[in-house]
Design a protein around this motif. Structure first.
Motif, PDB file in Angstrom:
ATOM      1  N   LYS A  22      50.030  27.661  44.567  1.00 42.26           N
ATOM      2  CA  LYS A  22      51.348  28.082  45.041  1.00 42.26           C
ATOM      3  C   LYS A  22      52.016  26.991  45.889  1.00 42.26           C
ATOM      4  O   LYS A  22      53.094  27.202  46.448  1.00 42.26           O
ATOM      5  CB  LYS A  22      51.226  29.353  45.885  1.00 42.26           C
ATOM      6  CG  LYS A  22      50.787  30.570  45.097  1.00 42.26           C
ATOM      7  CD  LYS A  22      50.605  31.775  46.004  1.00 42.26           C
ATOM      8  CE  LYS A  22      51.915  32.348  46.484  1.00 42.26           C
ATOM      9  NZ  LYS A  22      52.570  31.714  47.614  1.00 42.26           N
ATOM     10  N   GLY A  23      51.357  25.850  46.006  1.00 39.43           N
ATOM     11  CA  GLY A  23      51.918  24.779  46.820  1.00 39.43           C
ATOM     12  C   GLY A  23      51.553  24.876  48.285  1.00 39.43           C
ATOM     13  O   GLY A  23      52.057  24.085  49.099  1.00 39.43           O
ATOM     14  N   GLY A  24      50.683  25.791  48.649  1.00 44.14           N
ATOM     15  CA  GLY A  24      50.282  25.948  50.044  1.00 44.14           C
ATOM     16  C   GLY A  24      49.093  25.057  50.373  1.00 44.14           C
ATOM     17  O   GLY A  24      47.979  25.547  50.633  1.00 44.14           O
ATOM     18  N   VAL A  47      31.477  31.542  50.695  1.00 43.89           N
ATOM     19  CA  VAL A  47      32.015  30.212  50.396  1.00 43.89           C
ATOM     20  C   VAL A  47      32.831  30.227  49.105  1.00 43.89           C
ATOM     21  O   VAL A  47      33.904  29.606  49.019  1.00 43.89           O
ATOM     22  CB  VAL A  47      30.859  29.188  50.305  1.00 43.89           C
ATOM     23  CG1 VAL A  47      31.355  27.860  49.758  1.00 43.89           C
ATOM     24  CG2 VAL A  47      30.224  28.987  51.678  1.00 43.89           C
ATOM     25  N   THR A  48      32.336  30.934  48.095  1.00 43.29           N
ATOM     26  CA  THR A  48      33.048  30.964  46.815  1.00 43.29           C
ATOM     27  C   THR A  48      34.429  31.581  46.976  1.00 43.29           C
ATOM     28  O   THR A  48      35.418  31.061  46.428  1.00 43.29           O
ATOM     29  CB  THR A  48      32.242  31.753  45.774  1.00 43.29           C
ATOM     30  OG1 THR A  48      30.961  31.145  45.611  1.00 43.29           O
ATOM     31  CG2 THR A  48      32.950  31.760  44.426  1.00 43.29           C
ATOM     32  N   ALA A  49      34.532  32.670  47.739  1.00 38.68           N
ATOM     33  CA  ALA A  49      35.839  33.286  47.961  1.00 38.68           C
ATOM     34  C   ALA A  49      36.762  32.344  48.734  1.00 38.68           C
ATOM     35  O   ALA A  49      37.966  32.265  48.448  1.00 38.68           O
ATOM     36  CB  ALA A  49      35.677  34.609  48.704  1.00 38.68           C
ATOM     37  N   LEU A  50      36.213  31.623  49.704  1.00 39.82           N
ATOM     38  CA  LEU A  50      37.023  30.667  50.456  1.00 39.82           C
ATOM     39  C   LEU A  50      37.557  29.561  49.553  1.00 39.82           C
ATOM     40  O   LEU A  50      38.746  29.206  49.615  1.00 39.82           O
ATOM     41  CB  LEU A  50      36.197  30.068  51.599  1.00 39.82           C
ATOM     42  CG  LEU A  50      35.982  30.976  52.808  1.00 39.82           C
ATOM     43  CD1 LEU A  50      34.800  30.476  53.639  1.00 39.82           C
ATOM     44  CD2 LEU A  50      37.255  31.018  53.670  1.00 39.82           C
ATOM     45  N   ILE A  51      36.693  29.026  48.721  1.00 42.88           N
ATOM     46  CA  ILE A  51      37.121  27.951  47.815  1.00 42.88           C
ATOM     47  C   ILE A  51      38.183  28.469  46.845  1.00 42.88           C
ATOM     48  O   ILE A  51      39.220  27.823  46.620  1.00 42.88           O
ATOM     49  CB  ILE A  51      35.918  27.382  47.048  1.00 42.88           C
ATOM     50  CG1 ILE A  51      34.978  26.654  48.016  1.00 42.88           C
ATOM     51  CG2 ILE A  51      36.378  26.449  45.932  1.00 42.88           C
ATOM     52  CD1 ILE A  51      33.653  26.261  47.404  1.00 42.88           C
ATOM     53  N   ASN A  52      37.929  29.653  46.276  1.00 46.91           N
ATOM     54  CA  ASN A  52      38.876  30.192  45.305  1.00 46.91           C
ATOM     55  C   ASN A  52      40.206  30.550  45.948  1.00 46.91           C
ATOM     56  O   ASN A  52      41.270  30.394  45.331  1.00 46.91           O
ATOM     57  CB  ASN A  52      38.271  31.413  44.611  1.00 46.91           C
ATOM     58  CG  ASN A  52      37.185  31.024  43.613  1.00 46.91           C
ATOM     59  OD1 ASN A  52      37.078  29.856  43.236  1.00 46.91           O
ATOM     60  ND2 ASN A  52      36.389  31.979  43.194  1.00 46.91           N
ATOM     61  N   ARG A  53      40.157  31.024  47.198  1.00 44.63           N
ATOM     62  CA  ARG A  53      41.419  31.279  47.896  1.00 44.63           C
ATOM     63  C   ARG A  53      42.165  29.972  48.125  1.00 44.63           C
ATOM     64  O   ARG A  53      43.400  29.909  47.982  1.00 44.63           O
ATOM     65  CB  ARG A  53      41.185  32.011  49.211  1.00 44.63           C
ATOM     66  CG  ARG A  53      42.489  32.473  49.863  1.00 44.63           C
ATOM     67  CD  ARG A  53      42.247  33.340  51.094  1.00 44.63           C
ATOM     68  NE  ARG A  53      41.677  32.562  52.205  1.00 44.63           N
ATOM     69  CZ  ARG A  53      41.419  33.072  53.416  1.00 44.63           C
ATOM     70  NH1 ARG A  53      41.658  34.355  53.650  1.00 44.63           N
ATOM     71  NH2 ARG A  53      40.910  32.319  54.368  1.00 44.63           N
ATOM     72  N   GLY A  54      41.408  28.919  48.462  1.00 39.10           N
ATOM     73  CA  GLY A  54      42.036  27.615  48.614  1.00 39.10           C
ATOM     74  C   GLY A  54      42.712  27.159  47.332  1.00 39.10           C
ATOM     75  O   GLY A  54      43.842  26.635  47.350  1.00 39.10           O
TER      76      GLY A  54
END
Length: 245
Positions: free
Chosen positions: A226-228, A213-220
């Protein structure tokens, strides 16, 4: 909390028979006497056995073995190690640190004791002492991926981003499946503003563990930087689906 078994238990394999992770032995019982003292029949199952044994029971059982100065050093070191892990279960970091110190005094080359003590120094917020212990682990076992990633985390908390990035890269080189190292590398790269590289590191962490979950949140967060925003929302939705809290 990090993995707390590893090389120490492997080194003790010749002592007694063992299961997949825990070293196994017989039962420990206290026999009541008419005398004021208690006679102790040493049989270490409560100390070394089933992982489901309550921490307080394990601590009591291991204490009998660890504190018996007439016992074999290797057996006492093992008892201190298991008592320390039980103290970790109780979040008694100071007690666990003291016991890992006893293991090290009895056997200065037990890398797992240094690693676990370093983890507990981190739990207490003392990153300098944590780094010192992780340094020793790496000097004794240069391919210890978890030690590199743990030291990198301590460097990152201290703001030493370049040192952290190097450690995460070394952790990955030692074990490409170390998902934590990929995720932490992403965090360190994000600090430098290299969001594309950070996203690539998070991608690898999530490939290894899709429920991170932490990696998912941080990727978000990196996508959003970057505006994505659509990709960011997708990552947050996935994280929420794994853990609605």
């Amino acid at each position: 909390m990090l993995c707390r078994i590893g090389a120490f238990l492997r080194a003790l394999a010749g002592e007694v028979s063992r299961g997949p992770l825990m070293v196994l032995a017989g039962m420990l019982v206290l026999v009541g006497l008419s005398e004021p003292a208690l006679a102790v029949v040493k049989d270490p199952a409560l100390c070394f056995g089933d992982a489901k044994v309550a921490a307080d029971r394990r601590i009591a059982a291991c204490s009998v073995i660890a504190e018996d100065v007439t016992g074999a050093s290797s057996l006492r070191a093992k008892a201190y190690f298991f008592r320390a892990m039980a103290l970790d279960d109780n979040q008694d970091w100071d007690g666990a640190i003291a016991d890992y110190g006893e293991v090290i005094a009895l056997d200065p080359k037990q890398t797992s004791a240094y690693f676990n003590r370093g983890t507990d120094w981190s739990n207490k917020g003392d990153d300098d002492r944590a780094i010192s212990d992780f340094n020793i682990v790496i000097s004794l076992e240069p391919s210890a991926s978890d030690a590199y990633s743990s030291r990198g985390s301590a460097f990152l908390r201290k703001g030493k981003v370049d040192a952290a990035i190097l450690d995460f890269q070394q952790a990955i080189e030692a074990d490409p499946q170390n998902g934590r190292a990929h995720a932490e590398l992403g965090s360190a790269l994000a600090v430098t503003g290299e969001q594309e590289k950070a996203i690539a590191a998070y991608d690898e962490a999530i490939r290894i563990d899709p429920t991170d979950v932490t990696a998912l949140i941080n990727r978000g967060i990196a996508h959003a930087a970057k505006g994505g925003f659509d990709r960011a929302i997708a990552d947050y939705d996935t994280a929420l689906g794994i853990d609605p809290r």
